[in-house]
Enzyme design. Structure first.
Site, mmCIF file in Angstrom:
data_model
loop_
_atom_site.group_PDB
_atom_site.id
_atom_site.type_symbol
_atom_site.label_atom_id
_atom_site.label_comp_id
_atom_site.label_asym_id
_atom_site.label_seq_id
_atom_site.Cartn_x
_atom_site.Cartn_y
_atom_site.Cartn_z
ATOM 1 N N ASN A 149 3.318 -3.237 -178.511
ATOM 2 C CA ASN A 149 4.697 -3.583 -178.615
ATOM 3 C C ASN A 149 5.294 -2.659 -177.396
ATOM 4 O O ASN A 149 6.344 -2.924 -176.813
ATOM 5 C CB ASN A 149 5.439 -3.416 -179.849
ATOM 6 C CG ASN A 149 5.489 -2.268 -180.423
ATOM 7 O OD1 ASN A 149 4.494 -1.523 -180.327
ATOM 8 N ND2 ASN A 149 6.600 -1.930 -181.045
ATOM 9 N N GLY A 225 0.027 1.123 -185.782
ATOM 10 C CA GLY A 225 -0.306 -0.132 -185.772
ATOM 11 C C GLY A 225 0.324 -0.821 -187.047
ATOM 12 O O GLY A 225 1.008 -0.252 -187.720
ATOM 13 N N THR A 229 -4.147 -2.394 -191.041
ATOM 14 C CA THR A 229 -5.317 -1.545 -190.224
ATOM 15 C C THR A 229 -5.227 -0.256 -190.389
ATOM 16 O O THR A 229 -5.998 0.510 -190.693
ATOM 17 C CB THR A 229 -4.886 -1.997 -188.733
ATOM 18 O OG1 THR A 229 -4.432 -3.343 -188.437
ATOM 19 C CG2 THR A 229 -6.116 -1.247 -187.796
ATOM 20 N N GLU A 247 1.252 5.720 -188.387
ATOM 21 C CA GLU A 247 2.844 4.882 -188.174
ATOM 22 C C GLU A 247 2.698 3.508 -188.388
ATOM 23 O O GLU A 247 2.044 2.912 -187.384
ATOM 24 C CB GLU A 247 3.390 5.237 -186.722
ATOM 25 C CG GLU A 247 3.330 7.032 -186.368
ATOM 26 C CD GLU A 247 4.182 7.597 -187.538
ATOM 27 O OE1 GLU A 247 5.295 6.976 -188.108
ATOM 28 O OE2 GLU A 247 4.185 8.771 -188.017
ATOM 29 N N CYS A 281 8.845 -1.685 -184.112
ATOM 30 C CA CYS A 281 8.686 -1.300 -185.543
ATOM 31 C C CYS A 281 10.233 -1.074 -186.336
ATOM 32 O O CYS A 281 10.354 -0.997 -187.434
ATOM 33 C CB CYS A 281 7.824 -0.255 -185.656
ATOM 34 S SG CYS A 281 7.903 1.328 -184.732
ATOM 35 N N GLU A 460 5.063 12.149 -186.636
ATOM 36 C CA GLU A 460 4.919 12.401 -185.440
ATOM 37 C C GLU A 460 6.394 13.328 -184.857
ATOM 38 O O GLU A 460 7.028 13.248 -185.727
ATOM 39 C CB GLU A 460 4.654 11.256 -184.396
ATOM 40 C CG GLU A 460 3.369 10.457 -184.998
ATOM 41 C CD GLU A 460 3.203 9.261 -184.089
ATOM 42 O OE1 GLU A 460 4.086 8.462 -183.626
ATOM 43 O OE2 GLU A 460 1.772 9.074 -183.743
#
Ligand code: NDP
Length: 479
Positions: A149, A225, A229, A247, A281, A460
């Site tokens: 994205n 992602g 996953t 994340e 997101c 992060e």
């Protein structure tokens, strides 16, 4: 048509399999490049080159590594136009957005972490008869895996702190949007980044992504992602006692109180809901509005959403471009059908889109706004990751917080109020890693970034990223 290559040991090389995948421009539904389908053998070469590069790279001073990162940052700025066109072509996002947000932010990521690591310090603890000090050592070869994205934006957000801290990196962009990662390899070559310090492997998640995650030589994984996953990566990494930063997805609530500045709130939430076609997101997707202003908010919001222009991403007049792929468009449409089945009242979204000749086959979708959906229904609980939002009513602050927190996700929230005490109270109680009050996506790269619950693990940004990419070692000396 461009044939992309992997970046291994400082060189652009074809995949070992000689197999390629199509890279589609979603605004015209046509192939524009081919992507290497990498496998275990490409990974083996990449890891060997990263291991070879590690002693020298980690042995440089922070300032010497920062100089390389600054060169890369400057080259991103010099190539802004080309990178922005590439990003827009690959993702379908408005060119203007790529020019003003995605690419400048990629340059800032490199610059920020170049400086940040030169300012990074570790702790010391003085006691009665001894002193402890903590060393922060790079981990070795680490992996960075990023989504489609915000391609270069998120790719560099991971790579920059990893490199600044002295690690060597195996990076995998999404197979859906690999093009700017490929251009980034060329930039790293031009900047003279030593061979093997960064290796970029293209290909699919289940094949090369999974091979990276399974490889025991990878000391840490920074992943952005989907939640499913992320869970797989966590499962594989746990028995290896490997560091992971995850994340993941979000289903972000926005709380609108009667005392807000209504005009500013409506504008802010149109932006928060539909920037990048809702494929961020952090986008708001569940909007909760205090009952006394519900109708007023709804009318103003829907009027502004209807005025958004959808179409050719290279035309500056368009606010929204194409969704990233035919498959993603189908997924989002299936949620629109589900919302109708779940009792949702569609307030806007089914109007015709006027597309020009060039983009008439592209994967476009108008922004959709629903109301009357129960909080527990799938449309209000599952991440859609597209231009679909629901409007919901609350009666008081307590109910607003309960509705917002009734979610398995906990990434970001927005609160719209002019009552300062209320803003602090809710900021404290809402279960999301990021809370924006009277704003959205206002980012300071020094702050911890990430989600609670199923939205992720770890943070992060700023010191959090530098701590993640280093191993603390405590040394105690008796006086
Ligand atoms: P995916 O989880 O499908 O993919 C993310 C990356 O992981 C891609 O590079 C993908 O490769 C790779 N991958 C897929 N399967 C595996 C595997 N088994 N092992 C290793 N790597 C794998 O997510 P999307 O690309 O669809 O991105 C959308 C999701 O990302 C949304 O849920 C969104 O919320 C989340 N996101 C979270 C952000 C945050 O900061 N919290 C920011 C942005 C997005 P490939 O594409 O080639 O399959």
């Amino acid at each position: 048509m461009e044939i992309l290559a992997n970046y291994i040991n400082g060189e652009l090389i074809p995949p070992h399999s000689s197999n390629y995948l199509d890279d589609i421009n979603p605004a015209i539904a046509e192939k524009f490049a081919e992507i290497p389908l990498s496998d275990e053998e490409d990974l083996r070469l990449a890891i060997a080159s990263a291991e070879k590069a590690f002693p020298a790279w980690s042995g440089l001073s922070a300032k010497e590594r920062a100089d390389y990162l600054m060169k890369i940052s400057n080259l991103i700025k010099d190539n802004l136009e080309e990178l922005a066109v590439a990003e827009s072509t690959d993702t379908g996002k408005p060119l203007q957005l790529a020019k003003t947000v995605d690419i400048p932010r990629a340059a800032s990521n490199m610059e920020f972490f170049a400086h940040a690591f030169t300012q990074f310090s570790s702790e010391s603890h003085a006691g009665k008869d001894s002193i402890n000090y903590t060393l922060r050592k790079p981990l070795g070869v680490v992996a960075c895996i990023s989504p489609w994205n915000l391609p270069l934006y998120l790719f560099t957000w991971k790579i920059a702190p990893a490199l600044a801290a002295g690690n060597c990196v195996i990076a995998k962009p999404s197979e859906i949007t690999p093009y700017t990662a490929y251009l980034f390899s060329k930039i790293c070559m031009e900047a003279g980044l030593p061979n093997g310090v960064l290796n970029i492997l293209h290909g699919t998640g289940p094949e090369i992504g999974n091979a990276i995650v399974q490889n025991k030589k990878i000391k840490a994984i920074s992943f952005t992602g989907g939640t499913a996953t992320g869970r797989k990566i966590a499962e594989i990494s746990a028995p290896l006692f490997r560091k992971v930063s995850l994340e993941l997805g979000g289903k972000n609530p926005a709380l609108v109180f009667a005392d807000c500045d209504l005009e500013k709130t409506v504008d802010g939430l149109v932006r928060a809901s539909f920037t990048n076609q809702g494929e961020i997101c952090l986008c708001a997707s569940r909007i909760y509005i205090e009952e006394s202003i519900y109708e007023d908010f709804k009318n103003r919001f829907v009027e502004k959403v209807k005025a958004l222009k959808v179409g050719n991403p290279s035309k500056q007049a368009n606010n929204m471009g194409a969704l990233v792929s035919a498959q993603h468009l189908e997924k989002v449409k299936s949620y629109i059908d589900l919302a109708k089945k779940e009792g949702g009242n569609l307030l806007c979204g089914d109007e015709d889109i006027e597309l020009d000749e060039e983009t008439k086959n592209g994967y476009f979708l108008r922004p959709h706004v629903f109301e009357n959906l129960p909080n527990q229904c799938s449309t209000n609980q599952e991440e859609i990751f597209g231009p679909v939002v629901s409007l919901n009513v609350f009666n008081d602050e307590k109910e607003a917080i309960a509705l917002a927190n009734e979610s398995e996700y906990g990434l970001a929230s927005t609160i719209w109020t002019n009552d300062l005490s209320r803003a602090h109270r809710i900021g404290n109680q809402i279960e999301t890693g990021i809370v924006w009050i009277n704003c959205w996506m206002n980012r300071d790269l020094r702050t911890p970034f990430g989600g609670m619950k199923n939205s992720g693990l770890g943070r992060e940004g700023g010191l959090e990223a530098l701590r993640f990419f280093t191993e603390p070692k405590n040394i105690c000396i008796q006086y």
